[in-house]
Design a protein around this motif. Structure first.
Motif, PDB file in Angstrom:
ATOM      1  N   ALA A   1     -11.219 -30.943  26.477  1.00 42.23           N
ATOM      2  CA  ALA A   1     -10.517 -31.998  26.626  1.00 42.23           C
ATOM      3  C   ALA A   1      -9.226 -31.843  26.426  1.00 42.23           C
ATOM      4  CB  ALA A   1     -10.844 -33.649  25.699  1.00 42.23           C
ATOM      5  N   HIS A   2      -8.239 -30.385  25.963  1.00 43.86           N
ATOM      6  CA  HIS A   2      -6.843 -30.701  25.985  1.00 43.86           C
ATOM      7  C   HIS A   2      -6.796 -29.014  26.977  1.00 43.86           C
ATOM      8  CE1 HIS A   2      -9.522 -28.020  23.133  1.00 43.86           C
ATOM      9  NE2 HIS A   2      -8.663 -26.693  22.917  1.00 43.86           N
ATOM     10  N   LEU A   3      -7.495 -28.439  26.963  1.00 47.12           N
ATOM     11  CA  LEU A   3      -7.288 -28.042  27.780  1.00 47.12           C
ATOM     12  C   LEU A   3      -6.912 -28.352  29.332  1.00 47.12           C
ATOM     13  CD1 LEU A   3     -10.716 -25.072  26.297  1.00 47.12           C
ATOM     14  CD2 LEU A   3      -7.924 -25.537  25.672  1.00 47.12           C
ATOM     15  N   GLN A   4      -6.355 -27.249  29.939  1.00 42.80           N
ATOM     16  CA  GLN A   4      -6.076 -27.287  31.338  1.00 42.80           C
ATOM     17  C   GLN A   4      -7.028 -27.142  32.121  1.00 42.80           C
ATOM     18  OE1 GLN A   4      -2.389 -24.271  32.345  1.00 42.80           O
ATOM     19  NE2 GLN A   4      -3.075 -24.326  34.701  1.00 42.80           N
ATOM     20  N   ARG A   5      -7.586 -28.502  32.883  1.00 38.63           N
ATOM     21  CA  ARG A   5      -9.302 -28.332  33.617  1.00 38.63           C
ATOM     22  C   ARG A   5      -9.598 -27.633  34.708  1.00 38.63           C
ATOM     23  NH1 ARG A   5     -10.866 -31.051  31.075  1.00 38.63           N
ATOM     24  NH2 ARG A   5     -12.748 -30.768  31.260  1.00 38.63           N
ATOM     25  N   ASP A   6      -7.910 -27.532  35.362  1.00 39.74           N
ATOM     26  CA  ASP A   6      -8.438 -25.634  36.712  1.00 39.74           C
ATOM     27  C   ASP A   6      -8.367 -24.676  35.518  1.00 39.74           C
ATOM     28  OD1 ASP A   6      -5.770 -25.494  35.889  1.00 39.74           O
ATOM     29  OD2 ASP A   6      -5.108 -25.877  37.523  1.00 39.74           O
ATOM     30  N   ARG A   7      -8.111 -24.792  34.159  1.00 40.56           N
ATOM     31  CA  ARG A   7      -8.981 -23.146  34.228  1.00 40.56           C
ATOM     32  C   ARG A   7      -9.896 -23.281  33.253  1.00 40.56           C
ATOM     33  NH1 ARG A   7      -6.467 -20.147  36.784  1.00 40.56           N
ATOM     34  NH2 ARG A   7      -7.561 -18.350  35.575  1.00 40.56           N
ATOM     35  N   ILE A   8     -10.114 -23.926  33.172  1.00 39.66           N
ATOM     36  CA  ILE A   8     -11.861 -23.635  32.407  1.00 39.66           C
ATOM     37  C   ILE A   8     -12.976 -23.219  33.092  1.00 39.66           C
ATOM     38  CG2 ILE A   8     -14.098 -25.106  31.741  1.00 39.66           C
ATOM     39  CD1 ILE A   8     -11.271 -27.449  30.650  1.00 39.66           C
ATOM     40  N   GLY A   9     -13.341 -22.163  33.111  1.00 40.40           N
ATOM     41  CA  GLY A   9     -14.578 -20.827  33.509  1.00 40.40           C
ATOM     42  C   GLY A   9     -14.013 -20.322  35.240  1.00 40.40           C
ATOM     43  N   GLU A  10     -12.751 -20.867  35.090  1.00 38.38           N
ATOM     44  CA  GLU A  10     -11.971 -20.350  36.106  1.00 38.38           C
ATOM     45  C   GLU A  10     -11.202 -18.717  36.623  1.00 38.38           C
ATOM     46  OE1 GLU A  10     -11.526 -20.574  40.026  1.00 38.38           O
ATOM     47  OE2 GLU A  10     -11.441 -22.362  38.868  1.00 38.38           O
ATOM     48  N   ARG A  11     -11.664 -18.270  37.030  1.00 37.65           N
ATOM     49  CA  ARG A  11     -11.480 -16.278  37.100  1.00 37.65           C
ATOM     50  C   ARG A  11     -10.187 -15.988  37.447  1.00 37.65           C
ATOM     51  NH1 ARG A  11     -14.360 -13.154  35.850  1.00 37.65           N
ATOM     52  NH2 ARG A  11     -16.404 -13.676  35.326  1.00 37.65           N
ATOM     53  N   ASN A  12      -9.855 -15.034  36.805  1.00 41.67           N
ATOM     54  CA  ASN A  12      -7.915 -14.854  36.474  1.00 41.67           C
ATOM     55  C   ASN A  12      -8.181 -13.861  37.567  1.00 41.67           C
ATOM     56  OD1 ASN A  12      -6.084 -14.970  35.037  1.00 41.67           O
ATOM     57  ND2 ASN A  12      -7.419 -14.272  33.185  1.00 41.67           N
ATOM     58  N   THR A  13      -6.753 -14.082  38.464  1.00 36.96           N
ATOM     59  CA  THR A  13      -6.874 -13.748  39.649  1.00 36.96           C
ATOM     60  C   THR A  13      -5.009 -12.474  39.555  1.00 36.96           C
ATOM     61  OG1 THR A  13      -4.962 -15.340  39.702  1.00 36.96           O
ATOM     62  CG2 THR A  13      -6.663 -15.119  41.587  1.00 36.96           C
ATOM     63  N   LEU A  14      -4.811 -12.610  38.681  1.00 34.85           N
ATOM     64  CA  LEU A  14      -4.134 -11.692  38.115  1.00 34.85           C
ATOM     65  C   LEU A  14      -4.779 -10.422  37.229  1.00 34.85           C
ATOM     66  CD1 LEU A  14      -0.859 -13.545  35.675  1.00 34.85           C
ATOM     67  CD2 LEU A  14      -1.169 -12.543  38.290  1.00 34.85           C
TER      68      LEU A  14
END
Ligand code: ADP
Length: 648
Positions: free
Chosen positions: A575-588
């Motif tokens: 709940a405390h984490l940035q929603r769109d970064r959960i399980g999201e691939r890194n583009t950098l």
């Protein structure tokens, strides 16, 4: 005989009574409506004795004519009308306010009904001009000898001074409170003018001029009660201004003192709430106290209905002081903001620079590392042993450099808010145990015991695995670097609702005064005895930033000479984490290089065999290392992180 008798009777009746007693005794009453003293009723005489004996302002209006008797304390109320008012009908004495007073007095005389007035505004002509005054008073009946109403008795208080000073104090208080919010000089002037506009009784109009940088011109910044751009309120005034404006700013500038200026030359000016134009205005220099530096001028109209006395002047002085202070504060605030902006700009430039430099370094470094990798892996044309050792040396140091460059890149990404985390539910105990075990061989080679206690947690923890790897490796390699004997313990536990990682050592410890700054970027403890003197002071601050990205905290406890313990707490759930970064691939591009550079570096700190000392350089020349990786990788499936990332 007659005259003598009269005076004797008057003396008896009007004995004492101060100045008014004296006046009453010498007054020729025969020509007044109350007639000779001898003819006065008992009631009148008693009433007169009462007022003459009192130090409270009092008067009596006697009979239908309302003939005036008053005491010494009442004299100031009459102003220039004293002493003529004595024995005159009240309607004549107070002709200009009789429409207010008359009906009240009649009600007393005709119906015996007393009145009560609190801070009543009365515009009196007592001092040769229409004057704003305030009174609290009551009219009450005085019984005649026959029991009817003989006259009006009044005890009154003049409240003018108190009403004015309360009102002015309110303006000063509001000026202080409201201008405190001003962020710019314009704001400060605008708020000041608005506040003055709220008190048109004391400030019929006000103009605020600020001196420009050249000091040869003032600009109208804000105004109240008067529109901008009239002959009295030009938008700009050149200095010296003797010919162009009637405000004598040059004189004020030269003398540094405020100046009373007659305003007839401007024609009729607004009188605030009053219909007539002010006759005078005050020109006040806005001078920063202590610095003597002129900021501008306040031009304030003087009420046509108040005398410009010391209290009034004092009020304007305080207003000018408040405005000067507000302008100075706004200037300081603006300067501070500009400084902060300049610093932020430098910081942004630094971040961009770090980012660019890191990228610039990475490209040639990876281009150098790839062929060394190929050369070492080549089984068709294998390298002779000596060349292999040389190339391995190049590879190790290349990787070390790349690790540093990647850390810089991480920082510039964090600073620019561009770092991308990929939070994944993770068996943190297994991952941490595997990461820690990578160091086992190297640590044990140094004769240090490594204890890894990672108990299975009740739930998966959301972490970015590459970031977690950096957290563990940094803490562990620090522990190894600063522990020359004893034990290093890596623990992972469930504490309430959080995962707690501790990396504890029996090393050199950290002086207590250094602890508060330990996580600052580039901060290093002076004189720390470790396996190597090298370091950039960047590891712990990176750990802290990475922990923060997980909504967690890191802290340290340490006893000098006994060891240190770094504690990381990571909250469970997502709940405390940035929603769109959960399980999201890194583009950098990944900045993870796995364990290899940490291990190689740690290995370089091992004492040279037979030499009995610590040293990076000599150790490097030996070439080959047992990194403990091969056995580890063979015996258990190592995490992906153990191998260097495919793209450097
Ligand atoms: P670096 O290790 O590159 O100097 P760090 O940010 O990792 O930078 O550490 C900052 C400083 O904190 C180190 O220079 C060292 O003095 C101190 N420090 C870190 N970890 C430990 C530890 N386990 N024991 C003693 N001192 C430590």
């Amino acid at each position: 005989m007659g005259v003598e008798q009269k005076s004797t009777a008057g003396e008896e009746i009007l004995a004492g009574g101060g100045e008014m007693g004296q006046l009453m005794r010498s007054h020729d009453w025969s020509n007044t409506a109350v007639g000779e003293v001898e003819t006065w009723s008992h009631s009148l005489k008693t009433a007169i004795r009462i007022i003459l004996g009192s130090r409270y302002p009092m008067f009596i209006w006697w009979g239908q004519s309302m003939t005036k008797f008053y005491n010494d304390a009442y004299i100031p109320v009459l102003g220039q009308r004293h002493p003529q008012a004595l024995g005159q009908p009240a309607s004549m004495v107070w002709a200009e306010i009789w429409d207010t007073l008359g009906p009240q007095a009649e009600a007393v005389l005709q119906e015996g009904r007393s009145s009560w007035n609190e801070e009543l505004l009365l515009i009196m002509e007592r001092n040769g001009y229409s004057e704003e005054t305030y009174f609290t008073f009551s009219y009450s009946p005085v019984a005649n000898d026959d029991g009817g109403v003989g006259g009006v008795f009044c005890a009154c208080t003049e409240d003018t001074v108190r009403v004015l000073s309360d009102r002015r104090l309110r303006t000063l208080r509001e000026l202080a409170a409201k201008t405190a919010e001003a962020k710019t000089v314009e704001d400060a002037c605008e708020i000041s003018a608005k506040t003055l506009a709220d008190n048109p009784l004391d400030v019929p109009f006000a103009l605020l001029y600020l001196l420009d940088d050249t000091g040869s011109r003032v600009r109208l910044v804000s105004w109240a009660g008067l529109t901008a751009g009239t002959p009295a309120s030009p938008l700009e005034i050149e200095i010296p201004d003797s010919t162009t404006s009637g405000w004598s700013l040059s004189t004020v500038l030269a003398g540094g003192e405020s100046l009373l200026v007659e305003v007839q030359s401007f024609g009729a000016l607004p009188g605030g709430v009053w219909s007539e134009s002010p006759k005078e205005a005050m020109v006040l220099p806005l001078t920063t106290p202590g610095q003597g530096k002129l900021t501008g001028f306040l031009i304030a109209g003087i009420s046509p209905r108040r005398a410009f006395d010391d209290d009034y002047k004092g009020f304007f002085d305080l207003v000018a002081g408040q405005i000067t202070g507000a302008i100075a504060n706004a200037r300081a605030y603006e300067a501070e903001r500009q400084r902060a902006e300049a610093l932020a700009e430098i910081d942004r430039a630094k971040t961009v620079f770090f980012s660019n430099v890191s990228h610039e370094f990475r490209t040639p470094l990876t281009l150098m590392l790839s062929p060394t990798e190929d050369a070492l892996a080549d089984t068709v044309v294998p390298l002779p042993q000596k060349q292999r050792e040389r190339i391995e040396l190049v590879q190790r140091n290349g990787r070390r450099l790349l690790k540093l460059v990647n850390t810089l890149l991480d920082f510039s990404r964090i600073e620019a808010g561009r770092i991308q985390a990929m939070y994944e539910p993770t068996d943190l105990a297994t991952l941490t145990a595997e990461l820690a075990s990578v160091f086992r061989s190297t640590i044990e080679q140094a004769g240090i015991q490594l204890i890894v206690e990672c108990s299975t947690l009740p739930e998966a923890i959301f972490v970015d695995r590459e970031m977690w790897e950096k957290i563990v490796f940094n803490l562990l390699s620090n522990a190894f670097k600063f522990t020359l004997s004893g034990t290093i313990t890596v623990r992972l536990r469930w504490v309430e609702t959080q995962a707690q990682l501790t990396v504890e050592d029996t090393g050199v410890g950290i002086p207590p005064e250094e602890l508060p700054r330990l996580f600052e970027r580039f901060y290093r403890v002076k004189g720390s005895i470790g396996r190597s003197f090298e370091g950039s002071g960047i590891g712990l601050s990176l750990v802290q930033e990475l922990v923060k990205l997980h909504g967690g905290t890191v802290n340290v406890t340490s006893v000098l000479g006994q060891g240190s313990c770094f504690k990381v707490l990571i909250p469970s759930g997502s709940a405390h984490l940035q929603r769109d970064r959960i399980g999201e691939r890194n583009t950098l591009l990944s900045t993870s290089l796995g364990a290899m550079p940490y291990l190689e570096e740690a290995l370089s700190w091992l004492p040279e065999e037979g030499a009995g000392g610590w040293g990076l350089g000599t150790r490097e020349q030996e070439g080959s290392r047992d990194l403990g990786l091969e056995t580890k990788q063979k015996s258990s499936p190592s995490p992906q992180s153990l191998a260097p990332s495919p793209s450097y």
